[in-house]
Design a protein around this motif. Structure first.
Motif, PDB file in Angstrom:
ATOM      1  N   ASN A   1      12.332  -9.559 -11.757  1.00  0.00           N
ATOM      2  CA  ASN A   1      11.099 -10.174 -11.684  1.00  0.00           C
ATOM      3  C   ASN A   1      10.886 -10.285 -10.291  1.00  0.00           C
ATOM      4  O   ASN A   1       9.767  -9.995  -9.505  1.00  0.00           O
ATOM      5  CB  ASN A   1      10.802 -11.403 -12.534  1.00  0.00           C
ATOM      6  N   ALA A   2      11.629 -11.115  -9.550  1.00  0.00           N
ATOM      7  CA  ALA A   2      11.626 -11.456  -8.411  1.00  0.00           C
ATOM      8  C   ALA A   2      11.613 -10.406  -7.309  1.00  0.00           C
ATOM      9  O   ALA A   2      10.684 -10.254  -6.263  1.00  0.00           O
ATOM     10  CB  ALA A   2      12.781 -12.565  -7.834  1.00  0.00           C
ATOM     11  N   GLN A   3      12.414  -9.414  -7.413  1.00  0.00           N
ATOM     12  CA  GLN A   3      12.646  -8.014  -6.641  1.00  0.00           C
ATOM     13  C   GLN A   3      11.277  -7.564  -6.885  1.00  0.00           C
ATOM     14  O   GLN A   3      10.817  -6.860  -5.657  1.00  0.00           O
ATOM     15  CB  GLN A   3      13.886  -7.321  -7.192  1.00  0.00           C
ATOM     16  N   ARG A   4      10.798  -7.483  -7.878  1.00  0.00           N
ATOM     17  CA  ARG A   4       9.390  -6.525  -8.050  1.00  0.00           C
ATOM     18  C   ARG A   4       8.240  -7.184  -7.415  1.00  0.00           C
ATOM     19  O   ARG A   4       7.715  -6.528  -6.516  1.00  0.00           O
ATOM     20  CB  ARG A   4       9.280  -6.300  -9.429  1.00  0.00           C
ATOM     21  N   LEU A   5       8.114  -8.426  -7.594  1.00  0.00           N
ATOM     22  CA  LEU A   5       7.226  -8.868  -6.766  1.00  0.00           C
ATOM     23  C   LEU A   5       7.360  -8.930  -5.336  1.00  0.00           C
ATOM     24  O   LEU A   5       6.275  -8.885  -4.464  1.00  0.00           O
ATOM     25  CB  LEU A   5       6.788 -10.439  -7.336  1.00  0.00           C
ATOM     26  N   ALA A   6       8.428  -9.170  -4.762  1.00  0.00           N
ATOM     27  CA  ALA A   6       8.824  -9.250  -3.484  1.00  0.00           C
ATOM     28  C   ALA A   6       8.581  -7.883  -2.729  1.00  0.00           C
ATOM     29  O   ALA A   6       7.692  -7.892  -1.734  1.00  0.00           O
ATOM     30  CB  ALA A   6      10.222  -9.614  -3.329  1.00  0.00           C
ATOM     31  N   HIS A   7       8.900  -6.902  -3.586  1.00  0.00           N
ATOM     32  CA  HIS A   7       8.530  -5.498  -2.719  1.00  0.00           C
ATOM     33  C   HIS A   7       7.116  -5.350  -2.830  1.00  0.00           C
ATOM     34  O   HIS A   7       6.490  -4.847  -1.944  1.00  0.00           O
ATOM     35  CB  HIS A   7       9.145  -4.668  -3.763  1.00  0.00           C
ATOM     36  N   ARG A   8       6.354  -5.720  -4.075  1.00  0.00           N
ATOM     37  CA  ARG A   8       4.958  -5.527  -3.959  1.00  0.00           C
ATOM     38  C   ARG A   8       4.076  -6.260  -2.930  1.00  0.00           C
ATOM     39  O   ARG A   8       3.342  -5.886  -2.303  1.00  0.00           O
ATOM     40  CB  ARG A   8       4.236  -6.081  -5.335  1.00  0.00           C
ATOM     41  N   ARG A   9       4.648  -7.599  -2.656  1.00  0.00           N
ATOM     42  CA  ARG A   9       4.244  -8.606  -1.634  1.00  0.00           C
ATOM     43  C   ARG A   9       4.357  -7.825  -0.274  1.00  0.00           C
ATOM     44  O   ARG A   9       3.565  -7.970   0.414  1.00  0.00           O
ATOM     45  CB  ARG A   9       4.863  -9.911  -1.625  1.00  0.00           C
ATOM     46  N   ALA A  10       5.488  -7.192   0.013  1.00  0.00           N
ATOM     47  CA  ALA A  10       5.695  -6.789   1.301  1.00  0.00           C
ATOM     48  C   ALA A  10       4.998  -5.586   1.699  1.00  0.00           C
ATOM     49  O   ALA A  10       4.334  -5.360   2.755  1.00  0.00           O
ATOM     50  CB  ALA A  10       7.409  -6.349   1.399  1.00  0.00           C
ATOM     51  N   ALA A  11       4.872  -4.842   0.568  1.00  0.00           N
ATOM     52  CA  ALA A  11       3.836  -3.444   0.621  1.00  0.00           C
ATOM     53  C   ALA A  11       2.343  -3.924   1.061  1.00  0.00           C
ATOM     54  O   ALA A  11       1.897  -3.223   1.645  1.00  0.00           O
ATOM     55  CB  ALA A  11       4.098  -2.743  -0.573  1.00  0.00           C
ATOM     56  N   HIS A  12       2.290  -4.816   0.236  1.00  0.00           N
ATOM     57  CA  HIS A  12       0.723  -5.648   0.456  1.00  0.00           C
ATOM     58  C   HIS A  12       0.252  -5.833   1.794  1.00  0.00           C
ATOM     59  O   HIS A  12      -0.524  -5.548   2.518  1.00  0.00           O
ATOM     60  CB  HIS A  12       0.433  -6.294  -0.796  1.00  0.00           C
ATOM     61  N   GLU A  13       1.186  -6.836   2.320  1.00  0.00           N
ATOM     62  CA  GLU A  13       1.269  -7.490   3.691  1.00  0.00           C
ATOM     63  C   GLU A  13       1.395  -6.167   4.696  1.00  0.00           C
ATOM     64  O   GLU A  13       0.840  -6.125   5.600  1.00  0.00           O
ATOM     65  CB  GLU A  13       2.321  -8.307   3.611  1.00  0.00           C
ATOM     66  N   GLY A  14       2.315  -5.492   4.565  1.00  0.00           N
ATOM     67  CA  GLY A  14       2.549  -4.342   5.489  1.00  0.00           C
ATOM     68  C   GLY A  14       1.463  -3.341   5.568  1.00  0.00           C
ATOM     69  O   GLY A  14       1.331  -2.766   6.592  1.00  0.00           O
ATOM     70  N   GLY A  15       0.709  -3.084   4.511  1.00  0.00           N
ATOM     71  CA  GLY A  15      -0.606  -2.316   4.704  1.00  0.00           C
ATOM     72  C   GLY A  15      -1.839  -2.748   5.155  1.00  0.00           C
ATOM     73  O   GLY A  15      -2.667  -2.181   5.075  1.00  0.00           O
ATOM     74  N   GLN A  16      -1.594  -4.130   5.655  1.00  0.00           N
ATOM     75  CA  GLN A  16      -3.043  -4.865   6.055  1.00  0.00           C
ATOM     76  C   GLN A  16      -3.570  -4.189   7.014  1.00  0.00           C
ATOM     77  O   GLN A  16      -4.771  -3.823   7.165  1.00  0.00           O
ATOM     78  CB  GLN A  16      -2.680  -6.385   6.290  1.00  0.00           C
ATOM     79  N   TRP A  17      -2.839  -3.562   7.894  1.00  0.00           N
ATOM     80  CA  TRP A  17      -3.440  -2.770   9.359  1.00  0.00           C
ATOM     81  C   TRP A  17      -4.073  -1.539   8.750  1.00  0.00           C
ATOM     82  O   TRP A  17      -5.343  -1.229   9.307  1.00  0.00           O
ATOM     83  CB  TRP A  17      -2.285  -2.583  10.205  1.00  0.00           C
ATOM     84  N   VAL A  18      -3.674  -0.982   7.587  1.00  0.00           N
ATOM     85  CA  VAL A  18      -4.430   0.300   7.205  1.00  0.00           C
ATOM     86  C   VAL A  18      -5.914  -0.263   6.720  1.00  0.00           C
ATOM     87  O   VAL A  18      -6.853   0.524   6.789  1.00  0.00           O
ATOM     88  CB  VAL A  18      -3.684   0.880   6.294  1.00  0.00           C
ATOM     89  N   ARG A  19      -5.704  -1.394   5.835  1.00  0.00           N
ATOM     90  CA  ARG A  19      -6.997  -1.771   5.345  1.00  0.00           C
ATOM     91  C   ARG A  19      -7.937  -2.268   6.355  1.00  0.00           C
ATOM     92  O   ARG A  19      -9.272  -1.865   6.123  1.00  0.00           O
ATOM     93  CB  ARG A  19      -6.674  -2.848   4.218  1.00  0.00           C
ATOM     94  N   ASP A  20      -7.507  -2.805   7.171  1.00  0.00           N
ATOM     95  CA  ASP A  20      -8.387  -3.403   8.375  1.00  0.00           C
ATOM     96  C   ASP A  20      -8.679  -2.235   9.156  1.00  0.00           C
ATOM     97  O   ASP A  20     -10.240  -2.001   9.480  1.00  0.00           O
ATOM     98  CB  ASP A  20      -7.482  -4.147   9.444  1.00  0.00           C
ATOM     99  N   ALA A  21      -8.001  -0.984   9.471  1.00  0.00           N
ATOM    100  CA  ALA A  21      -8.560   0.049  10.293  1.00  0.00           C
ATOM    101  C   ALA A  21      -9.558   0.847   9.207  1.00  0.00           C
ATOM    102  O   ALA A  21     -10.421   1.277   9.752  1.00  0.00           O
ATOM    103  CB  ALA A  21      -7.377   1.191  10.555  1.00  0.00           C
ATOM    104  N   ALA A  22      -9.482   0.940   8.012  1.00  0.00           N
ATOM    105  CA  ALA A  22     -10.244   1.761   7.150  1.00  0.00           C
ATOM    106  C   ALA A  22     -11.713   0.748   6.864  1.00  0.00           C
ATOM    107  O   ALA A  22     -12.781   1.522   7.119  1.00  0.00           O
ATOM    108  CB  ALA A  22      -9.651   1.691   5.712  1.00  0.00           C
TER     109      ALA A  22
END
Length: 321
Positions: A282-303
Motif C-alpha cells: 500500500n505505502a509503496q504504491r501510493l508513494a510512487h503515485r504521489r511522486a509521479a504526480h508531483e514530478g509531472g506538475q511542470w508538464v501540466r503547468d506547461a500544457a
C-alpha cells in the motif's frame, strides 16, 4: 412548490428511463446520490487502472525476451488509457481528475485491493493476466450495460482490451507450464499467492456491502458481489485444469445440486486490512503515485500555459477580424 413539483417530475423521468433500460447522459437530471455513487465507483475504477500499472511496470526491463517486453509494455500502456477513459467519464459528472488524483494520494479515495500485492516472479505477470484480468472482465462486462452512458461506453473498449490481456496472461502461463520443473513450480507458487486476493477483488460479501443494492436499483451495477464471485470461480476452475495448476482451496468442489462450485471462506480480515492501507505494498504504491504526480506538475503547468496562449491568440484574431 413549483420547484418541488418540477424536481419530482424530473425524478420520475429519471426513474422511468432507468427502469426502461435507457441511458442517463451528462446533461440529464439525476439524483445527487446517483451522481456521488458514480463518482465514487468510476474514480475507484480509474485509480485501479493507474495504480495497476505499477506491479507489472517494474517487470518491463526484466522480462526475459524482447517479445515479452513488448507485450508487457503494450499492456501497461492500455491500462494507462483505461484510466484516462474513466477519468474523462468522471469529469462529465462535474469533478476534475486533478481533484480525484489528490484524493487518491491523500488516501481519501480507494483503488482495488489486488494491486497492493507484490509481483515476486515473472510468473506473477502471467497470473495477473489470467486471474486478475479475468476477475476484472467478469466484473466489468456487465458494466457495459450501466445506466450511465459515458461509463457504459468507456467499458466497451476497456473490456475488449482486458479480454486480450487475459489471453496474453494465459499464453504466458501455458509456455511456462511446458517448460522446466522450476518454471512449473514458479507458476503454481504465483497461483497460490494470487487466487484468494483475486476472489477479494469483487468486494465484500453481499451482506457487508452497503452500496450494492442501491447501485443495482439504479442499474449502475447488474449483479451482486457474491454473484460475480461465484461466476468467476465457475469460469476459472476449468481453465486451471487446462493449465495444469491446482487452485489453493481444499474446499473447492463441484456442487451438483447447485450446479456451481463450492469454495472455502475468504479471509475478510486480510481484505479489510489491505483496503485500510495495511497491505504488503500500500505505502509503496501510493508513494510512487504521489511522486509521479508531483514530478509531472511542470508538464501540466506547461500544457495549461500553452492552452492559455492559444486561446489568447484566437481571441486576438477574432478581434482583428
Amino acid at each position: 412548490m413549483a420547484v418541488d413539483r418540477d424536481e419530482q417530475e424530473l425524478a420520475e423521468a429519471f426513474d422511468a428511463t432507468v427502469a426502461a433500460e435507457g441511458r442517463i447522459e451528462p446533461r440529464d437530471w439525476m439524483p445527487e446520490g446517483y451522481r456521488k455513487t458514480l463518482i465514487r465507483q468510476i474514480a475507484q475504477h480509474a485509480h485501479s487502472e493507474i495504480i495497476g500499472m505499477q506491479p507489472e511496470g517494474n517487470w518491463i526491463l526484466r522480462a526475459p525476451s524482447l517479445r515479452r517486453k513488448a507485450i508487457l509494455l503494450a499492456k501497461v500502456q492500455d491500462e494507462a488509457g483505461h484510466g484516462l477513459y474513466l477519468y474523462s467519464a468522471t469529469e462529465t459528472l462535474g469533478v476534475d481528475r486533478t481533484e480525484l488524483t489528490e484524493k487518491l494520494i491523500d488516501s481519501r479515495q480507494k483503488y482495488s485491493s489486488i494491486f497492493n500485492y507484490p509481483t515476486l516472479t515473472f510468473a506473477d505477470i502471467g497470473v495477473i493476466g489470467w486471474l486478475v484480468d479475468g476477475a476484472a472482465i467478469c466484473n466489468q462486462v456487465p458494466l457495459c450495460r450501466s445506466s450511465y452512458g459515458p461509463y457504459a461506453r468507456a467499458m466497451v473498449r476497456i473490456c475488449k482490451e482486458e479480454s486480450f490481456h487475459q489471453r496474453q496472461g494465459f499464453e504466458l502461463l501455458m509456455t511456462l507450464m511446458a517448460g522446466t520443473d522450476a518454471q512449473r513450480e514458479m507458476v503454481q507458487d504465483a497461483v497460490d499467492r494470487w487466487w484468494w486476493p483475486s476472489l477479494m477483488m469483487f468486494g465484500p460479501a453481499d451482506g457487508d456491502s452497503p452500496n450494492t443494492q442501491q447501485s443495482m436499483a439504479w442499474r449502475i451495477k447488474r449483479h451482486t458481489n457474491d454473484e460475480l464471485r461465484q461466476r468467476y470461480v465457475d469460469m476459472t476452475v476449468p481453465q486451471a485444469a487446462a493449465l495444469g495448476v491446482t487452485l489453493p482451496d481444499p474446499e473447492l468442489r463441484w456442487n451438483d445440486e447447485r450446479r456451481a462450485h463450492d469454495f472455502g471462506a475468504i479471509d475478510w480480515d486480510e481484505f479489510t486490512a489491505v483496503v485500510k492501507g495495511a497491505g504488503p505494498c500500500n505505502a509503496q504504491r501510493l508513494a510512487h503515485r504521489r511522486a509521479a504526480h508531483e514530478g509531472g506538475q511542470w508538464v501540466r503547468d506547461a500544457a495549461s500555459a500553452y492552452a492559455a496562449k492559444q486561446q489568447t491568440r484566437r481571441q486576438e484574431g477574432e478581434v482583428a477580424a
